[in-house]
Design a protein around this motif. Sequence first.
Motif, PDB file in Angstrom:
ATOM      1  N   THR A 295       0.824  -1.207   0.000  1.00 42.18           N
ATOM      2  CA  THR A 295       0.000   0.000   0.000  1.00 42.18           C
ATOM      3  C   THR A 295       0.860   1.260   0.000  1.00 42.18           C
ATOM      4  N   ASP A 296       2.145   1.137   0.307  1.00 39.93           N
ATOM      5  CA  ASP A 296       3.043   2.296   0.213  1.00 39.93           C
ATOM      6  C   ASP A 296       3.163   2.789  -1.219  1.00 39.93           C
ATOM      7  N   ARG A 297       2.810   1.959  -2.192  1.00 38.17           N
ATOM      8  CA  ARG A 297       2.887   2.359  -3.603  1.00 38.17           C
ATOM      9  C   ARG A 297       1.741   3.275  -4.030  1.00 38.17           C
ATOM     10  N   ILE A 298       0.683   3.336  -3.247  1.00 37.51           N
ATOM     11  CA  ILE A 298      -0.422   4.236  -3.603  1.00 37.51           C
ATOM     12  C   ILE A 298       0.094   5.655  -3.468  1.00 37.51           C
ATOM     13  N   THR A 299      -0.048   6.430  -4.530  1.00 40.20           N
ATOM     14  CA  THR A 299       0.467   7.801  -4.536  1.00 40.20           C
ATOM     15  C   THR A 299      -0.378   8.706  -3.634  1.00 40.20           C
ATOM     16  N   ASP A 300       0.160   9.861  -3.315  1.00 41.24           N
ATOM     17  CA  ASP A 300      -0.610  10.838  -2.551  1.00 41.24           C
ATOM     18  C   ASP A 300      -1.873  11.240  -3.309  1.00 41.24           C
ATOM     19  N   GLU A 301      -1.763  11.368  -4.624  1.00 37.50           N
ATOM     20  CA  GLU A 301      -2.927  11.681  -5.454  1.00 37.50           C
ATOM     21  C   GLU A 301      -3.954  10.553  -5.374  1.00 37.50           C
ATOM     22  N   GLY A 302      -3.495   9.310  -5.397  1.00 40.40           N
ATOM     23  CA  GLY A 302      -4.395   8.173  -5.266  1.00 40.40           C
ATOM     24  C   GLY A 302      -5.110   8.169  -3.931  1.00 40.40           C
ATOM     25  N   ARG A 303      -4.381   8.488  -2.864  1.00 38.51           N
ATOM     26  CA  ARG A 303      -4.989   8.558  -1.532  1.00 38.51           C
ATOM     27  C   ARG A 303      -6.052   9.659  -1.468  1.00 38.51           C
ATOM     28  N   ARG A 304      -5.760  10.786  -2.109  1.00 42.10           N
ATOM     29  CA  ARG A 304      -6.724  11.892  -2.150  1.00 42.10           C
ATOM     30  C   ARG A 304      -7.992  11.449  -2.888  1.00 42.10           C
ATOM     31  N   LYS A 305      -7.822  10.783  -4.026  1.00 38.98           N
ATOM     32  CA  LYS A 305      -8.972  10.323  -4.813  1.00 38.98           C
ATOM     33  C   LYS A 305      -9.805   9.303  -4.036  1.00 38.98           C
ATOM     34  N   LEU A 306      -9.150   8.405  -3.305  1.00 44.78           N
ATOM     35  CA  LEU A 306      -9.894   7.437  -2.492  1.00 44.78           C
ATOM     36  C   LEU A 306     -10.772   8.170  -1.485  1.00 44.78           C
ATOM     37  N   ARG A 307     -10.184   9.118  -0.738  1.00 46.58           N
ATOM     38  CA  ARG A 307     -10.961   9.881   0.260  1.00 46.58           C
ATOM     39  C   ARG A 307     -12.132  10.605  -0.397  1.00 46.58           C
ATOM     40  N   GLU A 308     -11.885  11.228  -1.566  1.00 46.04           N
ATOM     41  CA  GLU A 308     -12.949  11.954  -2.269  1.00 46.04           C
ATOM     42  C   GLU A 308     -14.119  11.047  -2.631  1.00 46.04           C
ATOM     43  N   HIS A 309     -13.845   9.766  -2.821  1.00 49.75           N
ATOM     44  CA  HIS A 309     -14.881   8.818  -3.205  1.00 49.75           C
ATOM     45  C   HIS A 309     -15.389   7.992  -2.024  1.00 49.75           C
ATOM     46  N   GLY A 310     -15.116   8.465  -0.808  1.00 50.92           N
ATOM     47  CA  GLY A 310     -15.662   7.823   0.384  1.00 50.92           C
ATOM     48  C   GLY A 310     -14.963   6.543   0.786  1.00 50.92           C
ATOM     49  N   ILE A 311     -13.723   6.365   0.345  1.00 53.33           N
ATOM     50  CA  ILE A 311     -12.950   5.172   0.698  1.00 53.33           C
ATOM     51  C   ILE A 311     -11.754   5.619   1.535  1.00 53.33           C
ATOM     52  N   ALA A 312     -11.622   5.045   2.723  1.00 58.33           N
ATOM     53  CA  ALA A 312     -10.496   5.400   3.575  1.00 58.33           C
ATOM     54  C   ALA A 312      -9.226   4.769   3.011  1.00 58.33           C
ATOM     55  N   PRO A 313      -8.205   5.582   2.745  1.00 57.99           N
ATOM     56  CA  PRO A 313      -6.948   5.016   2.256  1.00 57.99           C
ATOM     57  C   PRO A 313      -6.231   4.274   3.376  1.00 57.99           C
ATOM     58  N   PRO A 314      -5.215   3.480   3.019  1.00 54.84           N
ATOM     59  CA  PRO A 314      -4.438   2.797   4.056  1.00 54.84           C
ATOM     60  C   PRO A 314      -3.663   3.803   4.885  1.00 54.84           C
ATOM     61  N   GLY A 315      -2.966   3.305   5.901  1.00 52.38           N
ATOM     62  CA  GLY A 315      -2.182   4.165   6.783  1.00 52.38           C
ATOM     63  C   GLY A 315      -1.140   4.981   6.041  1.00 52.38           C
ATOM     64  N   PRO A 316      -0.413   5.815   6.773  1.00 51.73           N
ATOM     65  CA  PRO A 316       0.559   6.716   6.151  1.00 51.73           C
ATOM     66  C   PRO A 316       1.598   5.969   5.335  1.00 51.73           C
ATOM     67  N   ARG A 317       2.027   6.626   4.266  1.00 55.66           N
ATOM     68  CA  ARG A 317       3.078   6.063   3.433  1.00 55.66           C
ATOM     69  C   ARG A 317       4.390   6.098   4.191  1.00 55.66           C
ATOM     70  N   THR A 318       5.229   5.102   3.912  1.00 49.28           N
ATOM     71  CA  THR A 318       6.569   5.051   4.491  1.00 49.28           C
ATOM     72  C   THR A 318       7.395   6.154   3.859  1.00 49.28           C
ATOM     73  N   ALA A 319       8.279   6.767   4.621  1.00 50.53           N
ATOM     74  CA  ALA A 319       9.141   7.815   4.085  1.00 50.53           C
ATOM     75  C   ALA A 319       9.972   7.272   2.939  1.00 50.53           C
ATOM     76  N   PRO A 320      10.164   8.067   1.862  1.00 54.21           N
ATOM     77  CA  PRO A 320      10.960   7.601   0.728  1.00 54.21           C
ATOM     78  C   PRO A 320      12.336   7.130   1.173  1.00 54.21           C
ATOM     79  N   GLY A 321      12.740   5.980   0.645  1.00 53.32           N
ATOM     80  CA  GLY A 321      14.065   5.450   0.947  1.00 53.32           C
ATOM     81  C   GLY A 321      14.128   4.586   2.188  1.00 53.32           C
ATOM     82  N   SER A 322      13.062   4.561   2.988  1.00 56.22           N
ATOM     83  CA  SER A 322      13.084   3.733   4.193  1.00 56.22           C
ATOM     84  C   SER A 322      12.333   2.434   3.928  1.00 56.22           C
ATOM     85  N   ALA A 323      12.538   1.474   4.780  1.00 60.27           N
ATOM     86  CA  ALA A 323      11.865   0.183   4.633  1.00 60.27           C
ATOM     87  C   ALA A 323      10.390   0.339   4.959  1.00 60.27           C
ATOM     88  N   PRO A 324       9.510  -0.425   4.297  1.00 64.86           N
ATOM     89  CA  PRO A 324       8.092  -0.351   4.626  1.00 64.86           C
ATOM     90  C   PRO A 324       7.854  -0.629   6.108  1.00 64.86           C
TER      91      PRO A 324
END
Length: 173
Positions: free
Chosen positions: A88-117
């Motif tokens: 789920t770390d692969r879902i982009t910030d734009e994807g997370r925004r679109k999910l919320r706009e459509h009434g779907i809760a996105p997964p938890g926060p994305r892992t910081a770039p370069g760090s392990a999931p």
Amino acid sequence: MVTASRERAWRVAAEVPDPELPMLTLADLGVLHGVEVTPDGTVVARLTPTYAGCPAVAEMRAEVAVRLRAAGFADVRVITALDPPWTTDRITDEGRRKLREHGIAPPGPRTAPGSAPGHRTWLSLGTAPADVPCPRCSSADTEELSRFAATACTALRRCRACLEPFPHVKDLP
């Protein structure tokens, strides 16, 4: 020339909507894993489905191929790549925004770039995360009703504040 072709092929493939979550493109969802153009001009697109048994992968592969051919790429191969696996770390910030706009809760926060999931133990323990905010009213007072919803990668939750049910894309590290 190959770089320009690769970038154009990426843009075409990136616009393909996900069959199960059509408000997202394959790029938004992080399923489009890569696009390359070989020296002989073959476009190779790699898709990493959300899970190995995803029933939509054949439709995704076909649609990517159709759109690339329609864009003028004559020789197209679309392959399924399971390694590295999708998270789920692969879902982009734009994807997370679109999910919320459509009434779907996105997964938890994305892992910081370069760090392990992040390690999300609730998956292995079979318990749901407690802190899934409602995509409609933003209340954190929500509960899981069912571990599975319309798709295998979503759970059904309900907001105790506004009483609305909503799907939640489960975290997959």
